[in-house]
Design an enzyme around this catalytic site. Structure first.
Site, PDB file in Angstrom:
ATOM      1  CG  ASP A 190      -1.073  23.574  19.496  1.00 15.15           C
ATOM      2  OD1 ASP A 190       0.028  23.893  19.000  1.00 15.15           O
ATOM      3  OD2 ASP A 190      -1.475  22.398  19.563  1.00 15.15           O
ATOM      4  CG  ASP A 241     -25.312  20.112  20.789  1.00 14.62           C
ATOM      5  OD1 ASP A 241     -26.563  20.189  20.815  1.00 14.62           O
ATOM      6  OD2 ASP A 241     -24.648  19.472  21.616  1.00 14.62           O
ATOM      7  NE  ARG A 263     -35.247  21.872  12.673  1.00 17.05           N
ATOM      8  CZ  ARG A 263     -35.563  22.013  11.398  1.00 17.05           C
ATOM      9  NH1 ARG A 263     -34.951  21.288  10.489  1.00 17.05           N
ATOM     10  NH2 ARG A 263     -36.487  22.875  11.026  1.00 17.05           N
ATOM     11  CB  ALA A 323     -24.668  16.837  19.036  1.00 15.08           C
TER      12      ALA A 323
HETATM   13  P1  NAP Z   1      -7.742  24.910  25.109  1.00 20.68           P
HETATM   14  O1  NAP Z   1      -8.979  24.605  25.860  1.00 20.68           O
HETATM   15  O2  NAP Z   1      -6.426  24.887  25.806  1.00 20.68           O
HETATM   16  O3  NAP Z   1      -7.663  23.987  23.801  1.00 20.68           O
HETATM   17  C1  NAP Z   1      -8.085  22.691  23.791  1.00 20.68           C
HETATM   18  C2  NAP Z   1      -6.965  21.797  23.284  1.00 20.68           C
HETATM   19  O4  NAP Z   1      -6.818  21.965  21.858  1.00 20.68           O
HETATM   20  C3  NAP Z   1      -5.600  22.084  23.890  1.00 20.68           C
HETATM   21  O5  NAP Z   1      -4.994  20.853  24.204  1.00 20.68           O
HETATM   22  C4  NAP Z   1      -4.875  22.802  22.770  1.00 20.68           C
HETATM   23  O6  NAP Z   1      -3.484  22.670  22.852  1.00 20.68           O
HETATM   24  C5  NAP Z   1      -5.420  22.040  21.594  1.00 20.68           C
HETATM   25  N1  NAP Z   1      -5.241  22.642  20.265  1.00 20.68           N
HETATM   26  C6  NAP Z   1      -5.388  23.945  19.878  1.00 20.68           C
HETATM   27  N2  NAP Z   1      -5.161  24.052  18.563  1.00 20.68           N
HETATM   28  C7  NAP Z   1      -4.865  22.810  18.109  1.00 20.68           C
HETATM   29  C8  NAP Z   1      -4.543  22.277  16.831  1.00 20.68           C
HETATM   30  N3  NAP Z   1      -4.501  23.051  15.746  1.00 20.68           N
HETATM   31  N4  NAP Z   1      -4.330  20.937  16.716  1.00 20.68           N
HETATM   32  C9  NAP Z   1      -4.404  20.123  17.802  1.00 20.68           C
HETATM   33  N5  NAP Z   1      -4.699  20.576  19.030  1.00 20.68           N
HETATM   34  C10 NAP Z   1      -4.930  21.899  19.175  1.00 20.68           C
HETATM   35  O7  NAP Z   1      -7.977  26.336  24.417  1.00 20.68           O
HETATM   36  P2  NAP Z   1      -6.944  27.112  23.491  1.00 20.68           P
HETATM   37  O8  NAP Z   1      -5.561  26.675  23.802  1.00 20.68           O
HETATM   38  O9  NAP Z   1      -7.310  28.533  23.557  1.00 20.68           O
HETATM   39  O10 NAP Z   1      -7.265  26.566  22.020  1.00 20.68           O
HETATM   40  C11 NAP Z   1      -8.415  26.951  21.344  1.00 20.68           C
HETATM   41  C12 NAP Z   1      -8.846  25.770  20.554  1.00 20.68           C
HETATM   42  O11 NAP Z   1      -9.412  24.791  21.411  1.00 20.68           O
HETATM   43  C13 NAP Z   1      -9.942  26.052  19.578  1.00 20.68           C
HETATM   44  O12 NAP Z   1      -9.444  26.638  18.405  1.00 20.68           O
HETATM   45  C14 NAP Z   1     -10.527  24.677  19.371  1.00 20.68           C
HETATM   46  O13 NAP Z   1      -9.945  24.007  18.288  1.00 20.68           O
HETATM   47  C15 NAP Z   1     -10.149  23.900  20.606  1.00 20.68           C
HETATM   48  N6  NAP Z   1     -11.344  23.404  21.278  1.00 20.68           N
HETATM   49  C16 NAP Z   1     -11.549  22.064  21.291  1.00 20.68           C
HETATM   50  C17 NAP Z   1     -12.704  21.531  21.825  1.00 20.68           C
HETATM   51  C18 NAP Z   1     -12.856  20.038  21.764  1.00 20.68           C
HETATM   52  O14 NAP Z   1     -11.916  19.352  21.362  1.00 20.68           O
HETATM   53  N7  NAP Z   1     -14.004  19.522  22.168  1.00 20.68           N
HETATM   54  C19 NAP Z   1     -13.677  22.355  22.371  1.00 20.68           C
HETATM   55  C20 NAP Z   1     -13.449  23.719  22.363  1.00 20.68           C
HETATM   56  C21 NAP Z   1     -12.270  24.242  21.784  1.00 20.68           C
HETATM   57  P3  NAP Z   1      -2.618  23.498  23.944  1.00 20.68           P
HETATM   58  O15 NAP Z   1      -2.855  22.816  25.255  1.00 20.68           O
HETATM   59  O16 NAP Z   1      -1.208  23.320  23.437  1.00 20.68           O
HETATM   60  O17 NAP Z   1      -3.071  24.929  23.937  1.00 20.68           O
END
Ligand code: NAP
Ligand code: MN
Length: 264
Positions: A49, A151, A149, A186
């Site tokens: 993704d 994170d 207020r 949070a």
């Molecule tokens: P990443 O660290 O690989 O992403 C975290 C996970 O989110 C990966 O498993 C990614 O899938 C998945 N993901 C991304 N878009 C998604 C969607 N629309 N629906 C379901 N899962 C999705 O970083 P990245 O690949 O650059 O992706 C960036 C995204 O990470 C951000 O847009 C944000 O949504 C997400 N993220 C999540 C958290 C959290 O859940 N606590 C924290 C920070 C960021 P793939 O492994 O296929 O790439």
């Protein structure tokens, strides 16, 4: 048909790309381009993704997108690497269903009087640049709603609702619903400080205005993240443009949710 590819940088993805390229060239009617200025008709994202997020920010709203996932089942990719023959055949036959996913748009107003307009397909994230509390006044359609207020805050699209938004217990929203969702990370809730403490889903034309009290904050726009100084406010709404997917096979959104989070 002009095709551009965006790849995750790993060996397996490279192998899959070579195979797809070879099979498409054998069928003869495709031209490969590597530059958004070459106006591809189709952008093929091979990876996860995250790779898809990179692809849409590189190529924008004009082309149709299709994805092959080289890791786990993705939300933005329909095809497995072992289905390349079917994929090429589907492309040859043409006639995909075009599915459009809503985006979110935001305007970041800074103290120097500038306005930066950005769009996302997953989400906008606000966090304090340090570990101290993010303080934001939330206005909805011009009316003060609450002071947050905590994170951070996430404004997600429907297709982004299964990403970061889901990790903070936001709702999963079907991408046929044009909406944005505001979710808390949070929040502090006690006798002094109070937030709604539930995710809010807002329709098109509604506006969230976030008045930022911290001198510097971290802003995440899909994959991109930066520290911004002197942000006064950020306004968010459903984006005026949508991202177009070429669906050559049927996999319902809810099936994808089940397969990703419950079981294959
Ligand atoms: P990443 O660290 O690989 O992403 C975290 C996970 O989110 C990966 O498993 C990614 O899938 C998945 N993901 C991304 N878009 C998604 C969607 N629309 N629906 C379901 N899962 C999705 O970083 P990245 O690949 O650059 O992706 C960036 C995204 O990470 C951000 O847009 C944000 O949504 C997400 N993220 C999540 C958290 C959290 O859940 N606590 C924290 C920070 C960021 P793939 O492994 O296929 O790439
Ligand atoms: Mn990733």
């Amino acid at each position: 048909m002009k095709i551009a590819m965006v790849l995750r940088k790993d060996e397996y993805t490279r192998e899959v790309e070579q195979l797809v390229r070879k099979k498409l060239l054998q069928s003869g009617t495709y031209q490969f381009v590597t530059d958004p200025a070459a106006d591809p008709d189709l952008v093929l994202s091979i990876g996860g993704d995250g790779t898809f997020l990179e692809a849409v920010h590189q190529y924008g709203f004009a082309p149709h997108y299709v994805g092959i996932h080289t890791g786990h089942l993705g939300f933005y990719a329909d095809w497995r690497p072992d289905e390349i023959d079917q994929f090429v055949q589907a492309l040859d036959e043409g006639n995909p269903v075009i599915v459009e996913y809503p985006t979110a748009e935001c305007q970041i107003h800074t103290a120097d009087g500038k306005t930066h307009t950005e769009w996302v397909i997953n989400e906008i994230v606000l966090r304090n640049a340090s570990l101290s509390t993010l303080v934001v006044s939330v206005f909805i359609n011009g009316k003060e709603f609450e002071t947050f207020r905590g994170d951070g805050l996430i404004v997600s699209t429907p297709s982004g609702s299964t990403a970061y938004n889901k990790a903070v217990d936001g709702a999963i929203v079907h991408p046929s619903i044009e909406a944005i969702q505001l979710s808390e990370i949070a929040s502090i809730n006690n006798r002094m400080y109070r937030t709604i403490n539930s995710s809010l889903v807002l329709p098109r034309h509604h506006e969230i205005e976030l008045i930022v009290m911290n001198p510097q904050i971290m802003i995440g726009l899909d994959r991109e993240q930066d520290v911004w100084k002197g942000v006064r406010s950020i306004t968010c709404r459903v984006g005026s443009r949508k991202v177009k997917f070429a669906r050559y096979k049927q996999l319902s959104f809810w099936e994808r949710v089940r397969k990703s989070f419950i079981s294959e």
